[in-house]
Design a protein around this motif. Structure first.
Motif, PDB file in Angstrom:
ATOM      1  N   CYS A  67      33.617  34.612  42.375  1.00 12.66           N
ATOM      2  CA  CYS A  67      34.284  34.800  41.075  1.00 12.66           C
ATOM      3  C   CYS A  67      33.557  33.941  40.044  1.00 12.66           C
ATOM      4  CB  CYS A  67      35.745  34.366  41.199  1.00 12.66           C
ATOM      5  SG  CYS A  67      36.574  34.158  39.605  1.00 12.66           S
ATOM      6  N   CYS A 120      36.067  30.815  39.193  1.00  6.22           N
ATOM      7  CA  CYS A 120      36.480  29.785  40.153  1.00  6.22           C
ATOM      8  C   CYS A 120      35.634  29.754  41.424  1.00  6.22           C
ATOM      9  CB  CYS A 120      37.950  29.976  40.514  1.00  6.22           C
ATOM     10  SG  CYS A 120      38.236  31.394  41.589  1.00  6.22           S
ATOM     11  N   CYS A 170      39.923  38.750  42.167  1.00  3.90           N
ATOM     12  CA  CYS A 170      39.760  37.375  42.625  1.00  3.90           C
ATOM     13  C   CYS A 170      41.144  36.917  43.066  1.00  3.90           C
ATOM     14  CB  CYS A 170      39.239  36.459  41.515  1.00  3.90           C
ATOM     15  SG  CYS A 170      39.350  34.729  42.017  1.00  3.90           S
ATOM     16  N   CYS A 181      42.316  33.787  40.936  1.00  4.59           N
ATOM     17  CA  CYS A 181      42.605  33.986  39.496  1.00  4.59           C
ATOM     18  C   CYS A 181      43.707  35.019  39.266  1.00  4.59           C
ATOM     19  CB  CYS A 181      41.349  34.432  38.748  1.00  4.59           C
ATOM     20  SG  CYS A 181      40.052  33.187  38.688  1.00  4.59           S
TER      21      CYS A 181
HETATM   22 ZN   LIG Z   1      38.597  33.377  40.365  1.00  4.17          ZN
END
Ligand SMILES: [Zn+2]
Length: 268
Positions: free
Chosen positions: A240, A243, A260, A263
């Motif tokens: 991602c 993150c 993700c 997220c």
């Molecule tokens: Zn993420």
């Protein structure tokens, strides 16, 4: 397959090129894409003057003085402005104009070339929702009021919001940090604000780049939106960009989604 950015662009080009032209003849090589007989279709549109071209979601509306020509590319295809000397090898329907140009329509699999003299009676377009790029946060909030079901199904339902398909939606939901299976009634006003921005950001980005590179415009040119322009869509197992968590491909009803998991938190 063509979604709002590609259909918007081609409808704008058709408006520029076709308004003022007159239909001189019609050749049908795939009668099953019509909603009426080839004879009735040709009789309805022969001699028609083109007044305007616009779009709603994945449909193109050609307004003429004899009724409406309605086009939908289905799983993909081309609408090309050519002449009889430059016809593409593959075409299903040709609409000739009196200035000797013609519109060549091709489908990769199956699509629609329809005619109606009363738009409200054309079932496939009569109930289409507003165009996705025309939604502001207030109108999105109004659409969501008292709606049940999950977010992704709603966004893909063309009778609710027109123009989003299963290609751009992954990045739309990622930008909004929303899981595709979130129940609509759990979205708060900040999430709806973010979602409205994500819908317009992701679709306008593609429009500004000329649409997806796999699709051709009216002049046969490919779009400039490539796989590298996707943020997480179709990037299973890649990190991602926010993150670093691995992007997952999950099943969401009858479709797959790229998310993700960090997220876009799954609903409890
Ligand atoms: Zn993420």
């Amino acid at each position: 397959m063509a979604e709002l950015p590609e259909i918007y662009l081609i409808s704008q080009q058709m408006k520029t090129e076709l308004v003022g032209k007159t239909v001189a003849g019609i050749e049908i090589l795939q009668p099953k894409c019509l909603n009426i007989s080839p004879e009735a279709f040709a009789a309805a549109l022969n001699g028609a003057h083109i007044l305007d071209v616009r779009y709603r979601g994945k449909w193109i509306f050609v307004d003429t003085d004899k009724g409406w020509l309605l086009l939908c590319l289905g799983m993909g295809g081309e609408i090309l402005l050519v002449n009889r000397a430059t016809l593409p090898e593959k075409h299903r329907v040709i609409i000739d104009f009196t200035d000797l140009t013609c519109l060549a329509v091709n489908f990769w699999w199956f699509g629609y070339v329809h005619y109606t003299d009363q738009l409200e009676n054309h079932k496939m377009t009569a109930n289409l929702g507003p165009n996705a790029v025309d939604l502001d946060p207030n109108s999105l909030q109004a659409l969501f009021t008292k709606r049940r079901g999950n977010l992704k199904s709603y966004l893909l339902d063309q009778d609710r919001i027109a123009g989003i398909g299963n290609f751009y939606i992954h990045d739309i939901l990622f930008q909004a940090r929303l899981h595709p299976l979130r129940a609509i009634q759990t979205l708060n006003e900040y999430e709806i604000l973010g979602l409205a921005a994500a819908i317009s950001d992701r679709l306008l980005l593609s429009i500004n780049k000329g649409g997806f590179y796999y699709e051709q415009n009216l002049y046969g040119q490919k779009g400039g939106f490539g796989m590298a322009d996707l943020v997480i869509g179709y990037k299973e197992n890649q990190p991602c960009p926010v993150c670093g968590t691995s992007i997952q491909k999950i099943k969401t009803g009858s479709t797959h989604s790229f998310i993700c998991p960090q997220c876009q938190k799954a609903p409890q």
